[in-house]
Design a protein around this motif. Structure first.
Motif, mmCIF file in Angstrom:
data_model
loop_
_atom_site.group_PDB
_atom_site.id
_atom_site.type_symbol
_atom_site.label_atom_id
_atom_site.label_comp_id
_atom_site.label_asym_id
_atom_site.label_seq_id
_atom_site.Cartn_x
_atom_site.Cartn_y
_atom_site.Cartn_z
ATOM 1 N N ARG A 111 0.847 -1.201 0.000
ATOM 2 C CA ARG A 111 0.000 0.000 0.000
ATOM 3 C C ARG A 111 0.881 1.250 0.000
ATOM 4 N N PHE A 112 0.243 2.397 -0.258
ATOM 5 C CA PHE A 112 0.943 3.669 -0.157
ATOM 6 C C PHE A 112 0.937 4.101 1.310
ATOM 7 N N VAL A 113 2.098 4.449 1.846
ATOM 8 C CA VAL A 113 2.182 4.841 3.257
ATOM 9 C C VAL A 113 2.623 6.294 3.355
ATOM 10 N N PRO A 114 1.982 7.070 4.241
ATOM 11 C CA PRO A 114 2.360 8.485 4.385
ATOM 12 C C PRO A 114 3.699 8.618 5.090
ATOM 13 N N LYS A 115 4.300 9.791 4.977
ATOM 14 C CA LYS A 115 5.568 10.014 5.673
ATOM 15 C C LYS A 115 5.310 10.098 7.174
ATOM 16 N N ARG A 116 6.346 9.800 7.934
ATOM 17 C CA ARG A 116 6.233 9.793 9.390
ATOM 18 C C ARG A 116 5.971 11.197 9.915
ATOM 19 N N GLU A 117 5.028 11.320 10.820
ATOM 20 C CA GLU A 117 4.710 12.615 11.406
ATOM 21 C C GLU A 117 5.266 12.674 12.824
ATOM 22 N N LEU A 118 6.231 13.549 13.045
ATOM 23 C CA LEU A 118 6.742 13.843 14.376
ATOM 24 C C LEU A 118 6.619 15.340 14.595
#
Length: 796
Positions: A444-451
């Motif tokens: 699947r397409f995964v979003p970039k990590r949010e920190l």
């Protein structure tokens, strides 16, 4: 999540990487202890002391200021392990030997603070296996951390978890490495050589294989695989020399030993020429010889057939350069279909890169984003393999690669994975989409990590053009052909120079004056910022050429006065004007920055007054700034001679000295102690906006205009006496002497008594007079034309 603070760090191992990692901690103002083995003879810290001393000599410089090497605390494992209890972060960076690293972990474990993070800087060893040498209570706080060489300049840092690494530990470390060290973090899986080296070194091996197949010399290959291809200017073989051929061979051996089932394993063999060079001790740049060798001023390249060094400098065919300027779909098609061996070579290495990255995506990275960013940040590519593939037409390129595999032209017969041709990737035309990047492991397409730390990056570097375009973002107030004025929050105005090299032309001057007026009327402040690697390369001399041709030097005086008036308008604006510096701020760019209320500078900011390179003096207030600052410093020591306070500023301007870091620019006086240095380039705008708001909230008032004393004719005479000796000794030319004398005349206030009070307007009039006079001098005109035609300074 509680805040993780690195109040002190330790680096274990004072080798090439360990010492430079320690140096970068000093650059970002984190106290650091550098450990190594106790010396068998003499002082126990002799090994570390030698490494620290060597930091002052290395090029490119690992320290922003060479003298700050003394700030690195020196230690050894025999006497100083108790110091580890004071450290919040411990980075092990000893030689790439599993047994040595594990032995060291057993030695340090009793001394590690309960909250500290321990990380191994390794280019490819198993983090899981390394963690097994640690006591159970330390394993959740252990991970891999892979800096790229040289650590100060290379943006990439890979973080690699072990099975027991606590997720919050990785988040804490990623936050610190991002905002504290200014790096781009890629999280990698614990596979041999991780992401960047796994793909990047395979690309280098493929390049060596294809170069031999197409009979291309190393210098031609480096020209083909450097900037022309959108990669690091050093190309392939010169990059190998910089990295170190022994380091490259180690990474290759890791692939040989730990990837026996890799379908590309036939090409993991150490190239014979590489093995031969290592056997001779020719380890690259650090040994003085590798694929290249410098002899005097000449760069020689190895000829593997002759087994000797021969003159280098051969370039790619002109037609290849033209092809590489085409849009990606046309470019790849032309390379693939051309009969030119250099074009065939380029298609082959691109195809090999696409093939390898696709086959191994599921094994090495969470998504295609990590691969592309790792290759950008670690290997200097403007586009990663998946980005280029997607921009050239996903389906068409995939078919070309498939055809080459089936025809036996590829390095491996392994087919492309099914996801390349079927399902979401094929339907969306690539691996990068607005909602995320393709994860082959998750399907699947995964979003970039949010920190939270990424909230400080208002326009972060993104893949495949999916990030927000700063020059289209926010609310635009106005723009002209070379300047955009806009706001993100309705509180602070932003002015972005958009001209080539961000040169300051009359159009830019006019726009900035309008921006100041608008900011004073409706906003809390103004930030001057542009979303690329440049603040401004200076005044646009070429734009003034028509005026010069029509009216001569006298016609330039009114334009020069307008530029000076802009500087004073910025300095005395009713709202704070903040310069957000990144990359180069030279000549007029430097003058614009120093007249702002505050400067926020990325660590890699190169600031200086360089007008003497084109036979001129700084003419937009730069010398006036130096004279005023000298007077302000002198006021703190009343009844003293002003000349000592002018010395450094005069030397910097007369020698066109450029600060090679924000720290050195501060030492030269172009940044002040009150200015802010930001480690991460993508946090620059965020910090600059906050500085403008903070100044406004604290009741900002511009400085009062006042007169200040100058050194006068006696100061000029003293400086000229020294210049005569340099001229007569052959150290400077007669024209250099003339330019430096005019700089001295402005800085000292001209033909007045020492201590005479002058205004900024008075000194700027002197600047303008001498600037225009020099424009009419034939020697200056030679320098200007030489710079415009070749981009290089002319010495005459």
């Amino acid at each position: 999540m509680s805040r993780f603070q690195v109040r002190k760090a330790a680096v274990l191992g004072a080798g090439v990487m360990g010492a430079q990692i320690a140096a970068h901690f000093i650059n970002v103002r984190v106290p650091v202890v550098l450990f190594d083995l106790p010396a068998k003879e003499g002082p126990k810290n002799a090994i570390v002391a030698k490494a620290v001393e060597n930091l002052k000599k290395l090029k490119p410089a690992p320290l922003g200021l060479a003298e700050e090497a003394a700030l690195i605390r020196q230690a050894n494992y025999e006497q100083d392990l108790a110091l580890l209890a004071e450290c919040d972060l411990i980075i092990e960076a000893i030689a790439e030997r599993m047994d040595w690293k594990q032995q060291l972990y057993a030695q340090i474990a009793p001394h590690v603070a309960p909250h500290a993070i321990v990380a191994s800087n390794t280019s490819g060893l198993s983090i899981t296996q390394l963690s097994q040498a640690l006591p159970e209570q330390l394993r959740p706080r252990f991970c891999g951390i892979h800096f790229f060489n040289p650590p100060r300049y290379m943006q990439l840092v890979e973080l690699i978890p072990a099975p027991q690494t606590a997720p919050e530990i990785l988040d804490q470390l990623e936050t610190f490495v991002t905002t504290g060290l200014g790096k781009g973090v890629v999280r990698a899986k614990d596979t041999p050589n991780f992401v960047a080296n796994r793909v990047g070194v395979m690309n280098m091996l493929a390049t060596m294989v294809e170069a031999e197949r197409f009979k291309l010399s190393y210098d031609v290959v480096d020209d083909l695989t450097g900037k022309k291809l959108g990669r690091a200017s050093s190309g392939t073989f010169r990059t190998a020399d910089v990295v170190g051929l022994d380091t490259l061979a180690h990474v290759v051996r890791t692939m040989q030993e730990q990837l026996p089932d890799d379908p590309f394993k036939a090409h993991f063999a150490t190239p014979p020429v590489l093995a031969a060079l290592i056997g001779q001790g020719a380890l690259g740049q650090k040994a003085g010889a590798g694929f290249y060798r410098k002899v005097g001023r000449d760069i020689l390249r190895l000829d593997p057939q002759k087994r000797d060094y021969v003159p280098s400098g051969a370039k790619a065919d002109e037609i290849i350069g033209r092809i590489l300027k085409k849009p990606a779909p046309e470019r790849l098609k032309l390379l693939r279909e051309s009969s030119n061996p250099q074009a065939q070579f380029l298609w082959a290495i691109l195809r090999d890169g696409f093939h390898y990255a696709a086959v191994h995506l599921a094994d090495i990275a969470e998504s295609a984003r990590e691969v592309d960013l790792a290759l950008r940040w670690g290997f200097g590519m403007t586009q990663g393999p998946f980005e280029l593939w997607q921009s050239a037409g996903w389906t068409q390129v995939a078919q070309w690669v498939k055809d080459d595999i089936e025809a036996g032209k590829a390095l491996s017969g392994a087919p492309l994975p099914a996801w390349v041709f079927e399902g979401p990737v094929a339907e969306r035309g690539g691996v990068h989409t607005p909602e995320g990047s393709w994860s082959a492991a998750q399907g699947r397409f995964v979003p970039k990590r949010e920190l939270p730390v990424y909230g400080r990056q208002l326009f972060p570097e993104s893949v495949a053009g999916l990030g927000a375009d700063a020059l289209q973002a926010g609310t635009e107030l106005f723009k002209n052909p070379e300047l955009r004025v806009w706001t993100l929050d309705g509180e602070v105005l932003i002015a972005s120079i958009t001209s080539k090299l961000h040169l300051i032309s009359p159009t830019v001057t006019e726009g900035l004056l309008k921006a100041v007026e608008l900011a004073e009327a409706q906003y809390q402040g103004l930030v001057i910022w542009s979303p690329d690697e440049m603040f401004s390369a200076g005044a646009n001399l070429e734009a003034l050429m028509p005026v010069f041709m029509a009216k001569g030097p006298a016609g330039i005086a009114p334009e020069e006065q307008k530029l000076q008036q802009l500087m004073l308008r910025v300095r005395y604006a009713g709202v704070p004007v903040v310069a957000a510096l990144r990359g180069i701020a030279l000549g007029g760019g430097c003058e614009l920055a120093v007249h702002c209320a505050r400067r926020v500078a990325a660590m890699e900011s190169y600031v200086g007054l360089v007008e003497v390179g084109v036979g001129l003096i700084p003419g937009a207030g730069g010398l006036t700034y130096i004279a005023r600052r000298a007077a302000e410093k002198g006021a703190a020591a009343p009844n003293t001679d002003l000349l000592p306070f002018l010395k450094d500023g005069f030397t910097a301007a007369a020698m066109a000295a450029v600060g090679t870091s924000a720290l050195e620019s501060r030492k030269l006086g172009y940044l002040l102690d009150s200015d802010v240095i930001v480690p991460h380039k993508d946090e620059l705008l965020y910090v600059a906006l906050n500085e403008a708001r903070a100044l406004a909230a604290s009741g900002y008032r511009p400085p009062l205009k006042r007169s200040f004393p100058v050194a006068g004719r006696s100061g000029i005479a003293t400086i000229q006496a020294q210049l005569v000796g340099m001229r007569d000794g052959g150290f400077i030319s007669a024209h250099d002497y003339r330019i430096a004398s005019l700089i001295a005349d402005v800085l000292c206030g001209g033909d007045v008594d020492a201590g005479t009070l002058v205004s900024e307007d008075y000194l700027m009039a002197l600047e303008r007079k001498h600037f225009c006079a020099l424009l009419g001098h034939p020697k200056t005109q030679e320098r200007i034309m030489g710079m415009l035609q070749t981009g290089k300074p002319v010495r005459n």
